[in-house]
Design an enzyme around this catalytic site. Sequence first.
Site, mmCIF file in Angstrom:
data_model
loop_
_atom_site.group_PDB
_atom_site.id
_atom_site.type_symbol
_atom_site.label_atom_id
_atom_site.label_comp_id
_atom_site.label_asym_id
_atom_site.label_seq_id
_atom_site.Cartn_x
_atom_site.Cartn_y
_atom_site.Cartn_z
ATOM 1 N N ASN A 1 1.602 4.677 1.099
ATOM 2 C CA ASN A 1 1.188 5.462 2.456
ATOM 3 C C ASN A 1 1.171 6.889 2.046
ATOM 4 O OD1 ASN A 1 1.366 2.943 3.369
ATOM 5 N ND2 ASN A 1 1.453 3.491 5.445
ATOM 6 N N THR B 1 0.851 -1.060 -0.018
ATOM 7 C CA THR B 1 0.148 -0.087 -0.067
ATOM 8 C C THR B 1 0.667 1.281 -0.050
ATOM 9 O OG1 THR B 1 -0.037 0.072 2.454
ATOM 10 C CG2 THR B 1 -1.792 -0.990 1.279
ATOM 11 N N GLU C 1 -3.826 4.657 2.950
ATOM 12 C CA GLU C 1 -2.945 3.644 2.062
ATOM 13 C C GLU C 1 -3.920 2.823 0.892
ATOM 14 O OE1 GLU C 1 -1.458 0.300 4.521
ATOM 15 O OE2 GLU C 1 -2.266 1.282 6.317
HETATM 16 P P1 ADP Z 1 5.120 0.715 3.602
HETATM 17 O O1 ADP Z 1 4.627 0.181 5.073
HETATM 18 O O2 ADP Z 1 6.439 1.376 3.620
HETATM 19 O O3 ADP Z 1 3.994 1.300 2.887
HETATM 20 P P2 ADP Z 1 4.495 -1.494 1.849
HETATM 21 O O4 ADP Z 1 4.983 -2.760 1.972
HETATM 22 O O5 ADP Z 1 2.914 -1.119 2.128
HETATM 23 O O6 ADP Z 1 5.230 -0.741 2.713
HETATM 24 O O7 ADP Z 1 4.890 -1.108 0.639
HETATM 25 C C1 ADP Z 1 4.557 0.109 0.110
HETATM 26 C C2 ADP Z 1 5.225 0.565 -1.184
HETATM 27 O O8 ADP Z 1 5.404 -0.636 -2.239
HETATM 28 C C3 ADP Z 1 4.795 1.903 -1.634
HETATM 29 O O9 ADP Z 1 5.011 2.841 -1.227
HETATM 30 C C4 ADP Z 1 5.272 1.620 -3.457
HETATM 31 O O10 ADP Z 1 6.426 2.248 -3.489
HETATM 32 C C5 ADP Z 1 5.571 0.200 -3.398
HETATM 33 N N1 ADP Z 1 4.181 -0.690 -4.258
HETATM 34 C C6 ADP Z 1 4.636 -1.406 -5.145
HETATM 35 N N2 ADP Z 1 3.467 -1.866 -5.809
HETATM 36 C C7 ADP Z 1 2.439 -1.206 -5.231
HETATM 37 C C8 ADP Z 1 0.945 -1.073 -5.495
HETATM 38 N N3 ADP Z 1 0.393 -2.049 -6.421
HETATM 39 N N4 ADP Z 1 0.098 -0.299 -4.632
HETATM 40 C C9 ADP Z 1 0.841 0.426 -3.758
HETATM 41 N N5 ADP Z 1 1.967 0.529 -3.803
HETATM 42 C C10 ADP Z 1 2.878 -0.264 -4.329
HETATM 43 N N1 RBF Z 2 -6.052 -3.443 8.235
HETATM 44 C C1 RBF Z 2 -7.015 -3.879 9.137
HETATM 45 O O1 RBF Z 2 -6.718 -4.038 10.427
HETATM 46 N N2 RBF Z 2 -8.323 -4.358 9.291
HETATM 47 C C2 RBF Z 2 -8.755 -4.283 7.954
HETATM 48 O O2 RBF Z 2 -9.994 -4.506 7.825
HETATM 49 C C3 RBF Z 2 -8.025 -3.610 6.664
HETATM 50 N N3 RBF Z 2 -8.760 -3.688 5.552
HETATM 51 C C4 RBF Z 2 -7.970 -3.176 4.514
HETATM 52 C C5 RBF Z 2 -8.395 -3.297 3.271
HETATM 53 C C6 RBF Z 2 -7.513 -2.834 2.154
HETATM 54 C C7 RBF Z 2 -8.241 -2.661 0.684
HETATM 55 C C8 RBF Z 2 -6.301 -2.539 2.202
HETATM 56 C C9 RBF Z 2 -5.533 -1.870 1.108
HETATM 57 C C10 RBF Z 2 -5.718 -2.447 3.626
HETATM 58 C C11 RBF Z 2 -6.597 -2.896 4.630
HETATM 59 N N4 RBF Z 2 -5.875 -2.968 6.032
HETATM 60 C C12 RBF Z 2 -6.773 -3.368 7.101
HETATM 61 C C13 RBF Z 2 -4.639 -2.263 6.277
HETATM 62 C C14 RBF Z 2 -3.388 -3.387 6.199
HETATM 63 O O3 RBF Z 2 -3.443 -3.874 7.668
HETATM 64 C C15 RBF Z 2 -2.051 -2.566 6.096
HETATM 65 O O4 RBF Z 2 -2.230 -2.167 4.744
HETATM 66 C C16 RBF Z 2 -0.831 -3.308 6.311
HETATM 67 O O5 RBF Z 2 -0.737 -3.681 7.808
HETATM 68 C C17 RBF Z 2 0.274 -2.577 6.128
HETATM 69 O O6 RBF Z 2 0.350 -1.114 6.446
HETATM 70 MG MG MG Z 3 1.982 0.703 3.014
#
Ligand code: ADP
Ligand code: RBF
Ligand code: MG
Length: 183
Positions: free
Chosen positions: A31, A29, A95
Amino acid sequence: MNEHNLPIRIISKVVRGYGRGSKELGIPTANVSRDDISCSMSFDHLPTGIYWGFGRIVDLDGGSDDDDSVLGKVHTAAISIGYNPMYNNKEKTIEPHLIATASHPQRHASSTKETLFQDFYDKTIILSVVGYLRPEFPFEGLEKLTAAIKKDIVDAENLAGESNSTTNQEREWVQSSTGKDIL
Ligand code: ADP
Ligand code: RBF
Ligand code: MG
């Protein structure tokens, strides 16, 4: 406007999250920054929940070594706004997971078969939160969370594919914003 104040428009830097590795979860995701943000409503008042919408990544610094598979294109997004109750975050996060089209090589590239682009930290995201899907839940175990998010992704794709005036308008805004607008 409706009870969730939708649509919500956001322009922000993509920052690092808690480093908890949603990549290990298989669903990265992007952020959104708390500080480097322009938003059509105040960050603190954003209603928590899981949403769908559209997002586009742009590079306002104009780097040359960029992964152009993500840059510039409007992607459908499944978006979490809130405190990740599975983890009890203290800070609210926004996110989006950006979804590539079915035929795109990065689609189904992650361990859970969702979209995995190359990292785009420090780039700018132009995001419209268009529709509400469900509340955030404290699921029992990562498998249940992952299954719920995968369903959200399917729902987001279906809803984004419907043509109506709000959807068309928000897709158009995400496409045409320079990333420098003040919202
Ligand atoms: P963080 O906790 O730092 O957000 P994530 O594991 O959620 O780490 O990874 C997020 C990063 O991955 C984003 O900031 C982006 O650079 C990259 N990324 C790769 N593919 C995607 C995607 N499909 N959607 C969102 N972010 C993506
Ligand atoms: N986190 C939760 O704790 N509960 C949820 O119901 C939940 N739903 C999510 C749905 C979507 C579409 C996405 C993208 C994330 C969701 N998350 C939820 C957040 C998830 O815990 C988080 O993206 C990871 O912990 C990484 O930051
Ligand atoms: Mg993230």
